[in-house]
Design a protein around this motif. Structure first.
Motif, PDB file in Angstrom:
ATOM      1  N   GLY A   1       1.543   0.582 -11.889  1.00  0.00           N
ATOM      2  CA  GLY A   1       0.587   1.470 -11.227  1.00  0.00           C
ATOM      3  C   GLY A   1       1.017   2.910 -11.047  1.00  0.00           C
ATOM      4  N   VAL A   2       2.209   3.271 -11.557  1.00  0.00           N
ATOM      5  CA  VAL A   2       2.676   4.659 -11.414  1.00  0.00           C
ATOM      6  C   VAL A   2       2.629   5.338 -12.780  1.00  0.00           C
ATOM      7  N   VAL A   3       1.909   6.458 -12.834  1.00  0.00           N
ATOM      8  CA  VAL A   3       1.789   7.174 -14.105  1.00  0.00           C
ATOM      9  C   VAL A   3       2.236   8.617 -13.886  1.00  0.00           C
TER      10      VAL A   3
ATOM     11  N   SER B   1       0.844  -1.197   0.000  1.00  0.00           N
ATOM     12  CA  SER B   1       0.000   0.000   0.000  1.00  0.00           C
ATOM     13  C   SER B   1       0.877   1.244   0.000  1.00  0.00           C
ATOM     14  N   LYS B   2       0.774   2.016  -1.078  1.00  0.00           N
ATOM     15  CA  LYS B   2       1.573   3.249  -1.174  1.00  0.00           C
ATOM     16  C   LYS B   2       1.195   4.188  -0.038  1.00  0.00           C
ATOM     17  N   GLU B   3      -0.106   4.208   0.309  1.00  0.00           N
ATOM     18  CA  GLU B   3      -0.533   5.132   1.364  1.00  0.00           C
ATOM     19  C   GLU B   3       0.050   4.711   2.714  1.00  0.00           C
TER      20      GLU B   3
ATOM     21  N   LEU C   1       0.886  10.058 -10.358  1.00  0.00           N
ATOM     22  CA  LEU C   1      -0.291   9.349  -9.847  1.00  0.00           C
ATOM     23  C   LEU C   1       0.100   7.903  -9.566  1.00  0.00           C
ATOM     24  N   LYS C   2      -0.193   7.446  -8.350  1.00  0.00           N
ATOM     25  CA  LYS C   2       0.189   6.077  -7.989  1.00  0.00           C
ATOM     26  C   LYS C   2      -1.003   5.296  -7.469  1.00  0.00           C
ATOM     27  N   ALA C   3      -1.313   4.188  -8.132  1.00  0.00           N
ATOM     28  CA  ALA C   3      -2.309   3.265  -7.586  1.00  0.00           C
ATOM     29  C   ALA C   3      -1.788   2.786  -6.237  1.00  0.00           C
TER      30      ALA C   3
ATOM     31  N   ILE D   1      11.469   7.065  -2.764  1.00  0.00           N
ATOM     32  CA  ILE D   1      10.396   6.960  -3.757  1.00  0.00           C
ATOM     33  C   ILE D   1       9.448   5.848  -3.376  1.00  0.00           C
ATOM     34  N   GLU D   2      10.001   4.740  -2.913  1.00  0.00           N
ATOM     35  CA  GLU D   2       9.141   3.621  -2.542  1.00  0.00           C
ATOM     36  C   GLU D   2       9.916   2.630  -1.689  1.00  0.00           C
ATOM     37  N   TYR D   3       9.149   1.827  -0.960  1.00  0.00           N
ATOM     38  CA  TYR D   3       9.712   0.654  -0.292  1.00  0.00           C
ATOM     39  C   TYR D   3       9.252  -0.580  -1.030  1.00  0.00           C
TER      40      TYR D   3
ATOM     41  N   ILE E   1      18.387  11.654  -9.738  1.00  0.00           N
ATOM     42  CA  ILE E   1      18.846  10.369 -10.267  1.00  0.00           C
ATOM     43  C   ILE E   1      18.510   9.278  -9.247  1.00  0.00           C
ATOM     44  N   GLU E   2      18.010   8.139  -9.759  1.00  0.00           N
ATOM     45  CA  GLU E   2      17.526   7.086  -8.864  1.00  0.00           C
ATOM     46  C   GLU E   2      18.614   6.073  -8.525  1.00  0.00           C
ATOM     47  N   LEU E   3      18.485   5.493  -7.361  1.00  0.00           N
ATOM     48  CA  LEU E   3      19.356   4.390  -6.954  1.00  0.00           C
ATOM     49  C   LEU E   3      18.628   3.568  -5.898  1.00  0.00           C
TER      50      LEU E   3
ATOM     51  N   TYR F   1      17.731  -0.094 -14.478  1.00  0.00           N
ATOM     52  CA  TYR F   1      17.299   0.618 -15.690  1.00  0.00           C
ATOM     53  C   TYR F   1      15.916   0.090 -16.018  1.00  0.00           C
ATOM     54  N   LYS F   2      14.898   0.906 -15.685  1.00  0.00           N
ATOM     55  CA  LYS F   2      13.520   0.395 -15.699  1.00  0.00           C
ATOM     56  C   LYS F   2      12.823   0.488 -17.045  1.00  0.00           C
ATOM     57  N   ARG F   3      13.239   1.482 -17.861  1.00  0.00           N
ATOM     58  CA  ARG F   3      12.481   1.689 -19.098  1.00  0.00           C
ATOM     59  C   ARG F   3      12.916   0.710 -20.177  1.00  0.00           C
TER      60      ARG F   3
ATOM     61  N   ILE G   1      -1.425  10.963  -4.987  1.00  0.00           N
ATOM     62  CA  ILE G   1      -0.862  11.966  -5.914  1.00  0.00           C
ATOM     63  C   ILE G   1       0.335  12.595  -5.220  1.00  0.00           C
ATOM     64  N   GLU G   2       1.462  12.573  -5.922  1.00  0.00           N
ATOM     65  CA  GLU G   2       2.718  12.922  -5.289  1.00  0.00           C
ATOM     66  C   GLU G   2       3.410  14.080  -5.967  1.00  0.00           C
ATOM     67  N   GLU G   3       4.168  14.798  -5.191  1.00  0.00           N
ATOM     68  CA  GLU G   3       5.079  15.824  -5.720  1.00  0.00           C
ATOM     69  C   GLU G   3       6.100  15.130  -6.628  1.00  0.00           C
ATOM     70  N   PHE G   4       6.420  15.722  -7.758  1.00  0.00           N
ATOM     71  CA  PHE G   4       7.418  15.149  -8.661  1.00  0.00           C
ATOM     72  C   PHE G   4       8.820  15.470  -8.141  1.00  0.00           C
ATOM     73  N   LEU G   5       9.648  14.455  -8.068  1.00  0.00           N
ATOM     74  CA  LEU G   5      11.026  14.647  -7.612  1.00  0.00           C
ATOM     75  C   LEU G   5      11.965  14.515  -8.803  1.00  0.00           C
ATOM     76  N   ASP G   6      12.839  15.484  -8.950  1.00  0.00           N
ATOM     77  CA  ASP G   6      13.740  15.499 -10.092  1.00  0.00           C
ATOM     78  C   ASP G   6      15.134  15.113  -9.617  1.00  0.00           C
TER      79      ASP G   6
HETATM   80  P1  AMP Z   1       7.483   3.281  -7.960  1.00  0.00           P
HETATM   81  O1  AMP Z   1       6.687   2.107  -8.443  1.00  0.00           O
HETATM   82  O2  AMP Z   1       6.869   4.026  -6.837  1.00  0.00           O
HETATM   83  O3  AMP Z   1       8.938   2.958  -7.786  1.00  0.00           O
HETATM   84  O4  AMP Z   1       7.529   4.289  -9.191  1.00  0.00           O
HETATM   85  C1  AMP Z   1       7.990   3.860 -10.461  1.00  0.00           C
HETATM   86  C2  AMP Z   1       8.906   4.904 -11.050  1.00  0.00           C
HETATM   87  O5  AMP Z   1       8.207   6.151 -11.190  1.00  0.00           O
HETATM   88  C3  AMP Z   1      10.098   5.242 -10.165  1.00  0.00           C
HETATM   89  O6  AMP Z   1      11.145   4.362 -10.358  1.00  0.00           O
HETATM   90  C4  AMP Z   1      10.429   6.638 -10.633  1.00  0.00           C
HETATM   91  O7  AMP Z   1      11.158   6.604 -11.842  1.00  0.00           O
HETATM   92  C5  AMP Z   1       9.090   7.230 -10.934  1.00  0.00           C
HETATM   93  N1  AMP Z   1       8.586   8.000  -9.785  1.00  0.00           N
HETATM   94  C6  AMP Z   1       7.837   7.540  -8.771  1.00  0.00           C
HETATM   95  N2  AMP Z   1       7.551   8.514  -7.898  1.00  0.00           N
HETATM   96  C7  AMP Z   1       8.126   9.639  -8.364  1.00  0.00           C
HETATM   97  C8  AMP Z   1       8.184  10.987  -7.922  1.00  0.00           C
HETATM   98  N3  AMP Z   1       7.562  11.401  -6.810  1.00  0.00           N
HETATM   99  N4  AMP Z   1       8.880  11.863  -8.654  1.00  0.00           N
HETATM  100  C9  AMP Z   1       9.506  11.467  -9.799  1.00  0.00           C
HETATM  101  N5  AMP Z   1       9.477  10.236 -10.283  1.00  0.00           N
HETATM  102  C10 AMP Z   1       8.797   9.303  -9.588  1.00  0.00           C
END
Ligand code: AMP
Ligand code: GLY
Length: 421
Positions: free
Chosen positions: A158-160, A106-108, A148-150, A288-290, A197-199, A219-221, A190-195
């Motif tokens: 589920g993340v758009v 649950s994201k929430e 937007l995250k389901a 970003i997520e657990y 680099i991911e790790l 590398y997810k894409r 609904i989340e603030e966009f974070l700009d």
């Molecule tokens: P998640 O399933 O929550 O990891 O989200 C999938 C992908 O969406 C992440 O690996 C990020 O690339 C992108 N993402 C998720 N949340 C954010 C955020 N708040 N700001 C920017 N990118 C995000």
């Protein structure tokens, strides 16, 4: 020692591969496994979410340790199922309780956890079908891009993220009113966009103490240059060059410690891996997520860098003795590049004969099966090639050299893993 690994991907293959190196010479069972795990142990045709089926095989084979690979059985409560059964309760498991698994389920729940424990993350608000109108007005006041995250598990889909307000409104409506992701989108964050680099940071905990494992970047894409649809992961590297000592200290102080203390103060039973998806914004880590398991394909680059006996490490975890382990990390660079079926992550065909695997080094099996002795594709992510070196260039070169020897109809892999390092 008899060990059962749940799952069937490259992650589970890698667990088996590393466990098989243990001086304890464990006997490995995998449910359901793939063509590669069948060479390292015994595949059992039981789904990781068929708890009664698991009970039968665990008792029949006198399993002494269960390692849960994927998230779904954890979120569905496999650990609680074992704990509640008098015949299974004594068997150590690597994986959190159902409550702990809510961090991924649950994201929430995860956002509220982070807020409660002052863990840095994007600001958010959550909405349901009943509060859709408020959600739509909220989008009007929020700056783009819109994230937007389901709330629930949606197999990574589920993340758009959208730039256009009207598209974002349509997406929110589709998720909440039209159940675009089924039950998973009954609630939307609904989340603030974070700009940045991911790790990814991986932590192993016995419920009290913990060890931080090697960092990785995935590398997810699907497309080169990080373009196109999200996938389960097209490649990964470890270590992460920009995760220097100063940044690691921030991750430890601001994210890992409060996460571990938070689990304890909230009385959330948790034995297993915590996979913390991070983004480096400026010089600061934000969560970003657990995830409540290891990553796939990150496992393929993280586990080979751990020099300890993996079985001993997992046994110590289950026994609450992780503090007694002196974790030894190999300095070498490790990469893995994933080969997928043509069409993935959308529709793809299975059953294509795989050629050349015997002449390639360090191939990790994922969506593979053996039919009448012929190796065939059996999933979207088919296999990956792991490379090792003194630096990332060397490692990645080795991965590509191995992949160049492999062929099946529709094979696709990104040619630019590690391009940004
Ligand atoms: P998640 O399933 O929550 O990891 O989200 C999938 C992908 O969406 C992440 O690996 C990020 O690339 C992108 N993402 C998720 N949340 C954010 C955020 N708040 N700001 C920017 N990118 C995000
Ligand atoms: N590679 C991302 C994940 O395992 O969730």
């Amino acid at each position: 020692m008899k060990v059962l690994v749940l799952g069937s991907g490259g992650r589970e293959y890698t667990f088996c591969y590393q466990l098989a190196k243990s001086p304890q010479q464990p006997q490995l069972f995998i449910a359901p496994g793939n063509a590669g795990t069948a060479q390292l142990g015994t595949n059992l045709s039981v789904s990781p979410t068929d708890f009664e089926g698991l009970k039968q095989v665990v008792l029949a084979h006198a399993i002494e340790l269960v390692v849960v690979g994927p998230e779904v059985p954890l979120v569905e409560g496999v650990v609680d199922f074992f704990a509640a059964d008098p015949h299974l309760a004594q068997i150590p498991m690597i994986g959190p309780s159902r409550l702990g698994a809510e961090l991924e389920g649950s994201k929430e729940f995860a956002k509220a956890f982070m807020q409660r424990h002052n863990i840095p993350t994007a600001a958010y608000k959550s909405f349901t079908k009943e509060t859709l109108a408020e959600g739509l007005s909220y989008l009007e006041t929020a700056p783009p891009p819109y994230v937007l995250k389901a709330d629930g598990l949606a197999a990574g889909k589920g993340v758009v993220i959208l730039n256009d307000l009207s598209e974002a409104k349509a997406e929110l409506t589709a998720m909440l009113a039209d159940a675009k992701f089924g039950e998973a989108s009954q609630k939307v964050v609904i989340e603030e966009f974070l700009d940045g680099i991911e790790l990814s940071c991986f932590v192993l905990t016995d419920g009290e103490s913990y060890q931080i494992l090697p960092m990785a970047k995935d590398y997810k894409r699907i497309g080169e240059g990080d373009t196109g649809l999200n996938t389960g992961g097209m490649g990964a590297v470890s270590p992460v060059p920009f995760a220097d000592d100063a940044f690691m200290q921030k991750i430890k102080d601001r994210v890992v410690e409060p996460t571990m203390r938070g689990l304890q103060s909230d009385e959330i039973p948790y034995v297993g891996f915590v996979f913390i998806g991070l983004i480096k914004v400026g010089d600061d880590p934000k969560v970003i997520e657990y995830n409540v398991r290891m990553g796939d394909p990150e496992t393929q680059v993280v586990l080979p860098r751990i020099q300890n006996d993996l079985l001993e490490l997992l046994q110590a975890t289950a026994a609450g003795k992780l503090n007694e382990i002196d974790l030894q990390i190999d300095a070498q660079a490790v990469s893995t590049v994933v080969a997928v079926s043509g069409g993935y992550p959308e529709g793809y065909e299975k059953g294509k004969a795989i050629k050349g695997i015997d002449s390639a080094d360090f191939i990790v099996h994922a969506g593979t099966t053996s039919i009448d002795g012929i190796l065939k594709t059996n999933g979207g992510r088919v296999l990956s090639a792991t490379g090792f070196g003194d630096n990332h260039n060397q490692a990645i070169e080795q991965s590509y050299k191995a992949l160049s020897k492999i062929n099946y109809e529709g094979i696709y892999y990104r040619k630019d893993i590690g391009f940004d390092l």
